[in-house]
Design a protein around this motif. Structure first.
Motif, PDB file in Angstrom:
ATOM      1  N   TYR A  62      -0.792  -5.692   1.018  1.00  0.00           N
ATOM      2  CA  TYR A  62      -0.918  -5.606  -0.443  1.00  0.00           C
ATOM      3  C   TYR A  62      -2.366  -5.249  -0.790  1.00  0.00           C
ATOM      4  O   TYR A  62      -3.284  -5.553  -0.009  1.00  0.00           O
ATOM      5  CB  TYR A  62      -0.513  -6.934  -1.089  1.00  0.00           C
ATOM      6  CG  TYR A  62       0.987  -7.106  -1.119  1.00  0.00           C
ATOM      7  CD1 TYR A  62       1.739  -6.635  -2.196  1.00  0.00           C
ATOM      8  CD2 TYR A  62       1.662  -7.678  -0.044  1.00  0.00           C
ATOM      9  CE1 TYR A  62       3.116  -6.751  -2.209  1.00  0.00           C
ATOM     10  CE2 TYR A  62       3.046  -7.806  -0.054  1.00  0.00           C
ATOM     11  CZ  TYR A  62       3.768  -7.344  -1.139  1.00  0.00           C
ATOM     12  OH  TYR A  62       5.136  -7.446  -1.158  1.00  0.00           O
ATOM     13  N   PRO A  63      -2.603  -4.614  -1.938  1.00  0.00           N
ATOM     14  CA  PRO A  63      -3.967  -4.192  -2.291  1.00  0.00           C
ATOM     15  C   PRO A  63      -5.002  -5.319  -2.207  1.00  0.00           C
ATOM     16  O   PRO A  63      -6.143  -5.087  -1.804  1.00  0.00           O
ATOM     17  CB  PRO A  63      -3.806  -3.685  -3.725  1.00  0.00           C
ATOM     18  CG  PRO A  63      -2.407  -3.197  -3.791  1.00  0.00           C
ATOM     19  CD  PRO A  63      -1.605  -4.134  -2.917  1.00  0.00           C
ATOM     20  N   VAL A 112       0.830  -1.211   0.000  1.00  0.00           N
ATOM     21  CA  VAL A 112       0.000   0.000   0.000  1.00  0.00           C
ATOM     22  C   VAL A 112       0.864   1.261   0.000  1.00  0.00           C
ATOM     23  O   VAL A 112       0.671   2.176  -0.810  1.00  0.00           O
ATOM     24  CB  VAL A 112      -0.952  -0.029   1.222  1.00  0.00           C
ATOM     25  CG1 VAL A 112      -1.528   1.353   1.504  1.00  0.00           C
ATOM     26  CG2 VAL A 112      -2.072  -1.035   0.986  1.00  0.00           C
ATOM     27  N   TRP A 113       1.862   1.318   0.881  1.00  0.00           N
ATOM     28  CA  TRP A 113       2.651   2.569   0.959  1.00  0.00           C
ATOM     29  C   TRP A 113       3.481   2.766  -0.305  1.00  0.00           C
ATOM     30  O   TRP A 113       3.678   3.909  -0.738  1.00  0.00           O
ATOM     31  CB  TRP A 113       3.506   2.608   2.235  1.00  0.00           C
ATOM     32  CG  TRP A 113       4.869   1.985   2.135  1.00  0.00           C
ATOM     33  CD1 TRP A 113       5.225   0.729   2.521  1.00  0.00           C
ATOM     34  CD2 TRP A 113       6.058   2.599   1.614  1.00  0.00           C
ATOM     35  NE1 TRP A 113       6.553   0.519   2.253  1.00  0.00           N
ATOM     36  CE2 TRP A 113       7.097   1.651   1.709  1.00  0.00           C
ATOM     37  CE3 TRP A 113       6.346   3.845   1.072  1.00  0.00           C
ATOM     38  CZ2 TRP A 113       8.391   1.913   1.289  1.00  0.00           C
ATOM     39  CZ3 TRP A 113       7.642   4.106   0.648  1.00  0.00           C
ATOM     40  CH2 TRP A 113       8.649   3.148   0.755  1.00  0.00           C
ATOM     41  N   GLN A 114       3.931   1.665  -0.914  1.00  0.00           N
ATOM     42  CA  GLN A 114       4.695   1.807  -2.167  1.00  0.00           C
ATOM     43  C   GLN A 114       3.799   2.311  -3.293  1.00  0.00           C
ATOM     44  O   GLN A 114       4.248   3.042  -4.174  1.00  0.00           O
ATOM     45  CB  GLN A 114       5.329   0.465  -2.549  1.00  0.00           C
ATOM     46  CG  GLN A 114       6.506   0.104  -1.659  1.00  0.00           C
ATOM     47  CD  GLN A 114       6.951  -1.336  -1.843  1.00  0.00           C
ATOM     48  OE1 GLN A 114       6.184  -2.192  -2.291  1.00  0.00           O
ATOM     49  NE2 GLN A 114       8.183  -1.611  -1.476  1.00  0.00           N
ATOM     50  N   ASN A 115       2.515   1.897  -3.268  1.00  0.00           N
ATOM     51  CA  ASN A 115       1.560   2.435  -4.239  1.00  0.00           C
ATOM     52  C   ASN A 115       1.385   3.936  -4.047  1.00  0.00           C
ATOM     53  O   ASN A 115       1.459   4.701  -5.009  1.00  0.00           O
ATOM     54  CB  ASN A 115       0.198   1.750  -4.067  1.00  0.00           C
ATOM     55  CG  ASN A 115       0.013   0.582  -5.003  1.00  0.00           C
ATOM     56  OD1 ASN A 115      -0.285   0.764  -6.180  1.00  0.00           O
ATOM     57  ND2 ASN A 115       0.222  -0.633  -4.501  1.00  0.00           N
ATOM     58  N   VAL A 116       1.157   4.316  -2.801  1.00  0.00           N
ATOM     59  CA  VAL A 116       0.922   5.738  -2.524  1.00  0.00           C
ATOM     60  C   VAL A 116       2.174   6.557  -2.858  1.00  0.00           C
ATOM     61  O   VAL A 116       2.097   7.642  -3.430  1.00  0.00           O
ATOM     62  CB  VAL A 116       0.514   5.943  -1.042  1.00  0.00           C
ATOM     63  CG1 VAL A 116       0.358   7.428  -0.724  1.00  0.00           C
ATOM     64  CG2 VAL A 116      -0.782   5.200  -0.749  1.00  0.00           C
ATOM     65  N   ARG A 134      -2.928   7.958  -3.241  1.00  0.00           N
ATOM     66  CA  ARG A 134      -1.918   7.987  -4.302  1.00  0.00           C
ATOM     67  C   ARG A 134      -2.131   9.202  -5.214  1.00  0.00           C
ATOM     68  O   ARG A 134      -1.168   9.848  -5.631  1.00  0.00           O
ATOM     69  CB  ARG A 134      -1.974   6.697  -5.126  1.00  0.00           C
ATOM     70  CG  ARG A 134      -0.892   6.619  -6.191  1.00  0.00           C
ATOM     71  CD  ARG A 134      -0.890   5.292  -6.915  1.00  0.00           C
ATOM     72  NE  ARG A 134      -2.065   5.131  -7.775  1.00  0.00           N
ATOM     73  CZ  ARG A 134      -2.319   4.039  -8.490  1.00  0.00           C
ATOM     74  NH1 ARG A 134      -1.494   3.004  -8.424  1.00  0.00           N
ATOM     75  NH2 ARG A 134      -3.399   3.963  -9.246  1.00  0.00           N
ATOM     76  N   ALA A 135      -3.410   9.491  -5.483  1.00  0.00           N
ATOM     77  CA  ALA A 135      -3.715  10.626  -6.369  1.00  0.00           C
ATOM     78  C   ALA A 135      -3.243  11.958  -5.779  1.00  0.00           C
ATOM     79  O   ALA A 135      -2.875  12.864  -6.509  1.00  0.00           O
ATOM     80  CB  ALA A 135      -5.214  10.675  -6.659  1.00  0.00           C
ATOM     81  N   ILE A 136      -3.251  12.073  -4.456  1.00  0.00           N
ATOM     82  CA  ILE A 136      -2.893  13.363  -3.835  1.00  0.00           C
ATOM     83  C   ILE A 136      -1.470  13.358  -3.264  1.00  0.00           C
ATOM     84  O   ILE A 136      -1.061  14.324  -2.614  1.00  0.00           O
ATOM     85  CB  ILE A 136      -3.902  13.747  -2.715  1.00  0.00           C
ATOM     86  CG1 ILE A 136      -3.882  12.710  -1.587  1.00  0.00           C
ATOM     87  CG2 ILE A 136      -5.295  13.907  -3.288  1.00  0.00           C
ATOM     88  CD1 ILE A 136      -4.661  13.133  -0.339  1.00  0.00           C
ATOM     89  N   ALA A 188       3.848   9.060   2.409  1.00  0.00           N
ATOM     90  CA  ALA A 188       2.783   8.098   2.075  1.00  0.00           C
ATOM     91  C   ALA A 188       1.897   7.832   3.291  1.00  0.00           C
ATOM     92  O   ALA A 188       0.661   7.809   3.180  1.00  0.00           O
ATOM     93  CB  ALA A 188       3.404   6.796   1.564  1.00  0.00           C
ATOM     94  N   LEU A 189       2.518   7.661   4.468  1.00  0.00           N
ATOM     95  CA  LEU A 189       1.734   7.417   5.691  1.00  0.00           C
ATOM     96  C   LEU A 189       0.862   8.627   6.021  1.00  0.00           C
ATOM     97  O   LEU A 189      -0.286   8.480   6.466  1.00  0.00           O
ATOM     98  CB  LEU A 189       2.667   7.099   6.861  1.00  0.00           C
ATOM     99  CG  LEU A 189       3.403   5.750   6.794  1.00  0.00           C
ATOM    100  CD1 LEU A 189       4.285   5.546   8.014  1.00  0.00           C
ATOM    101  CD2 LEU A 189       2.418   4.590   6.673  1.00  0.00           C
ATOM    102  N   ASP A 190       1.398   9.827   5.779  1.00  0.00           N
ATOM    103  CA  ASP A 190       0.628  11.046   6.035  1.00  0.00           C
ATOM    104  C   ASP A 190      -0.592  11.124   5.109  1.00  0.00           C
ATOM    105  O   ASP A 190      -1.700  11.468   5.541  1.00  0.00           O
ATOM    106  CB  ASP A 190       1.541  12.261   5.832  1.00  0.00           C
ATOM    107  CG  ASP A 190       0.800  13.555   6.147  1.00  0.00           C
ATOM    108  OD1 ASP A 190       0.233  13.643   7.250  1.00  0.00           O
ATOM    109  OD2 ASP A 190       0.769  14.452   5.277  1.00  0.00           O
TER     110      ASP A 190
END
Lengths: 259, 248
Positions: free
Chosen positions: B133-134, B92-96, B149-151, B116-118
């Protein structure tokens, strides 16, 4: 009726040429990205692991049984004109020039082209490829280039290791079943093996690696929607890679050995 | 800020976009509505360069979007996809933090993870999901990760493609509120495509209705509720009878 027949043939030929052109442009695009930064090293190393290291068992098993069967066949054939002693050298030459690269390439095609096409195809239909674009990342550079380079580097290694295992398969059968002396078998193997026998097989391996990864990436990137689309892309990638391996093998053999 | 002029796109004989003209001002949240197959997603993909239009012009800040200009646009752009489109081989964090780990916006790994955590916290997800994982997340959580991820790089322009599709009403409400607050706080320009009228009312400053390949109607949410346009009226009230044929 005849007009429709020729129209169908014409359409088939035109579609085939368009497909070939599209694949050629895709391959050229990948080659052009090889010399333009950025390069994704992490993805490259992961691909080396997937394509090279994890293909070792299947390539090794294929090679050992091929070498063993080859030794039996050459022994049986050679016995017809009292030429049993050629078994070690023919096994070695046969494995390094032809069977090692071709069978290794076909096994890697089955394992890797399918896996690449399915993975990228799934990414395509779930919009992950589009997401890469929106994240300022070129999908060809990120997905295809590391895989193609990894295959070009890994498959010659697999072929080389397959050559050794295949020759040892022949040695095993030669010494255990056919009554060859171990030292003599190995001595005859080395005595008649030339550098280019091995080198040509490794060059073939690099070309086959390129073909396998390009086919996997191309059909994955052009996958239709849904599970059926990904399935079709996977099947087509394996078939196309296999046929191209056999065709390029003939062309390379002509270039390397026809004189 | 985003100007679309005379946009056309066909797939074979099927004309999807006939002549789309649209302007989205800086900091404005535009929601594009319309029936299935009216070309809403194609419109977004044309702006992003994922689909090559047959004709028309797209300008961002007055400049045509092509080549290097599109790359510059994408560098300050974020998108939430309908299905999340999370990379399932990454956590998840690698995606973000995808953008923060690569390219010109690359940061040290620890810093990228902290950002990413923020962003995950901003969309209501705690650090406990960062290393999952997603595939281990619910649909609503995946949408939130997609939003994070978008922001992630504080984009100036954000697109939302069907942000509430497939979510239960409560989760849809949560996502709508998140989108509204993020767009307001960041001052970003947003284009959302949706069928969901609750989303429209929660997210939109302006609404555009696509019908038969054109922008049929354009106005504010208040104008949408009072318009006597029979197409808009049928669509926003979900009536089977009206000028829009139900079977396409």
């Amino acid at each position: 009726m005849i007009g429709r027949f020729f129209a169908t043939i014409g359409r088939f030929v035109l579609d085939g040429l368009a497909g070939a052109g599209s694949i050629a442009l895709f391959a050229l695009n990948i080659l052009s990205h090889l010399v333009r930064p950025p390069f994704y090293w992490r993805e490259f190393l992961q691909s080396v692991l997937q394509i090279g290291w994890l293909s070792l068992p299947v390539v090794g098993l294929t090679a050992v049984f091929t070498g063993a069967a080859l030794a039996l066949q050459i022994y049986a054939g050679g016995a017809r004109f009292s030429a049993e002693s050629v078994v070690p050298s023919i096994v070695a030459i046969g494995m390094t020039r032809e069977l090692g690269p071709v069978l290794g390439g076909l096994m890697v095609a089955a394992r890797v082209a399918s896996s690449i096409a399915a993975e990228i195809g799934t990414m395509k239909v779930t919009e992950q490829v589009d997401a890469l674009v929106t994240l300022s990342t070129d999908p060809t550079k990120y997905l295809a280039v590391p895989r193609v380079l990894a295959a070009v580097v890994s498959v010659p290694f697999l072929v080389g290791i397959g050559d050794i295992i295949g020759i040892m398969g022949g040695w095993l059968v030669g010494t255990e079943r056919l009554g060859f002396n171990s030292a003599t078998y190995l001595k005859n193997t080395w005595a008649y093996l030339e550098f280019w026998d091995v080198g040509s097989g490794l060059v073939k391996g690099a070309v086959f690696g390129f073909v396998i990864a390009v086919m996997g990436c191309y059909y994955g990137m052009n996958s239709d929607r849904g599970a059926q689309g990904v399935g079709r892309a996977t099947k087509t990638a394996v078939v196309a890679a296999s046929v191209l391996i056999l065709a390029t093998n003939y062309l390379l053999t002509e270039v390397f050995f026809s004189s | 800020m985003i100007e679309i002029e005379g946009l056309k796109k066909s797939f074979g004989k099927k004309v999807v976009l006939r002549d789309v003209n649209l302007k989205v001002a800086k900091g404005e949240s535009l929601v594009v509505i319309g029936g299935s197959g009216t070309g809403k997603s194609v419109l977004l993909k044309c702006v992003l360069g994922l689909v090559r239009p047959d004709g028309g012009k797209i300008r961002i800040d007055g400049k045509p979007v092509d080549g290097a200009e599109r790359e510059a646009f994408l560098a300050r752009f974020g998108m939430l996809f309908q299905g999340g489109a999370l990379f399932d081989s990454m956590t998840v964090w690698q995606n973000v933090g995808f953008r923060l780990l690569r390219g010109s916006t690359r940061r040290p790994k620890d810093e990228a993870r902290a950002i990413a955590l923020d962003k995950l916290r901003r969309v209501g997800l705690g650090p406990e999901v960062a290393d999952l994982y997603p595939a281990e997340l619910s649909g609503g959580m995946q949408k939130r990760v997609g939003l994070a991820r978008a922001i992630a790089t504080d984009p100036a322009v954000i697109f939302f493609d069907e942000p509430t599709t497939g979510l239960d009403p409560i989760m849809a409400g949560v996502i709508n509120d998140l989108i509204r607050s993020i767009v307001t706080e960041m001052g970003a320009t947003a284009i959302t495509i949706t069928h969901d009228m609750i989303s429209v009312r929660a997210i939109a400053d302006k609404v555009a209705m696509l019908h038969e390949g054109r922008v049929h109607w354009h106005g504010t949410v208040a104008e949408m509720d009072t318009t006597d346009d029979p197409y808009v009226d049928q669509f926003i009230h979900g009536r089977a009878k009206g000028p829009i044929t139900a079977l396409r």
